[in-house]
Motif scaffolding. Sequence first.
Motif, PDB file in Angstrom:
ATOM      1  N   HIS A   1     -24.860  11.600   9.922  1.00 30.32           N
ATOM      2  CA  HIS A   1     -23.483  12.060   9.770  1.00 30.32           C
ATOM      3  C   HIS A   1     -23.369  13.430   9.120  1.00 30.32           C
ATOM      4  N   THR A   2     -24.402  13.864   8.401  1.00 22.93           N
ATOM      5  CA  THR A   2     -24.279  15.128   7.668  1.00 22.93           C
ATOM      6  C   THR A   2     -25.424  16.072   7.988  1.00 22.93           C
ATOM      7  N   GLN A   3     -26.471  16.080   7.188  1.00 20.91           N
ATOM      8  CA  GLN A   3     -27.509  17.108   7.254  1.00 20.91           C
ATOM      9  C   GLN A   3     -28.628  16.853   8.259  1.00 20.91           C
TER      10      GLN A   3
ATOM     11  N   ARG B   1     -29.992  17.831  -2.933  1.00 22.23           N
ATOM     12  CA  ARG B   1     -30.142  16.845  -4.003  1.00 22.23           C
ATOM     13  C   ARG B   1     -29.257  15.624  -3.777  1.00 22.23           C
ATOM     14  N   GLY B   2     -28.049  15.867  -3.315  1.00 21.19           N
ATOM     15  CA  GLY B   2     -27.141  14.754  -3.050  1.00 21.19           C
ATOM     16  C   GLY B   2     -27.624  13.860  -1.931  1.00 21.19           C
ATOM     17  N   LYS B   3     -28.113  14.467  -0.853  1.00 20.31           N
ATOM     18  CA  LYS B   3     -28.649  13.705   0.271  1.00 20.31           C
ATOM     19  C   LYS B   3     -29.867  12.917  -0.171  1.00 20.31           C
ATOM     20  N   LEU B   4     -30.749  13.554  -0.947  1.00 14.85           N
ATOM     21  CA  LEU B   4     -31.932  12.876  -1.468  1.00 14.85           C
ATOM     22  C   LEU B   4     -31.532  11.675  -2.318  1.00 14.85           C
ATOM     23  N   ALA B   5     -30.556  11.864  -3.200  1.00  9.83           N
ATOM     24  CA  ALA B   5     -30.107  10.767  -4.067  1.00  9.83           C
ATOM     25  C   ALA B   5     -29.578   9.600  -3.234  1.00  9.83           C
ATOM     26  N   ALA B   6     -28.805   9.893  -2.209  1.00  9.59           N
ATOM     27  CA  ALA B   6     -28.261   8.832  -1.364  1.00  9.59           C
ATOM     28  C   ALA B   6     -29.374   8.085  -0.627  1.00  9.59           C
TER      29      ALA B   6
END
Length: 112
Positions: free
Chosen positions: A81-83, A15-20
């Motif tokens: 950088h992350t997922q 959800r956080g990645k989607l929001a970003a």
Amino acid sequence: MKQAIVARTDLGMSRGKLAAQVAHASLSAYEETSEKDRTAWKGGGQKKVVLKADGKRTLFDLADEAQHNGLPHAIVRDAGHTQLDPNTVTTLAVGPASEAAVDAVTGDLSLY
């Protein structure tokens, strides 16, 4: 006035990645918008919807249609950088533009 942000469902983004990614797309397309349309959109409450796409090809097909219709739009590629792997295409924003013009490109998609 409206903006539609189309996000891939096949990547399994948190959800956080989607929001970003949605935020990146929204701002990037906004920067491609005329000052007149920016002002109208901001004055009208900055209406946005987030919609589902099943993959990268869908985003590029919609971007082509937005381009053909003269609409501001932006494709987002993740920095990795992350997922996600670097340069993974994640989202597309169409608009801000008239609601009818945005719906002509994205109106067949489901809400995220």
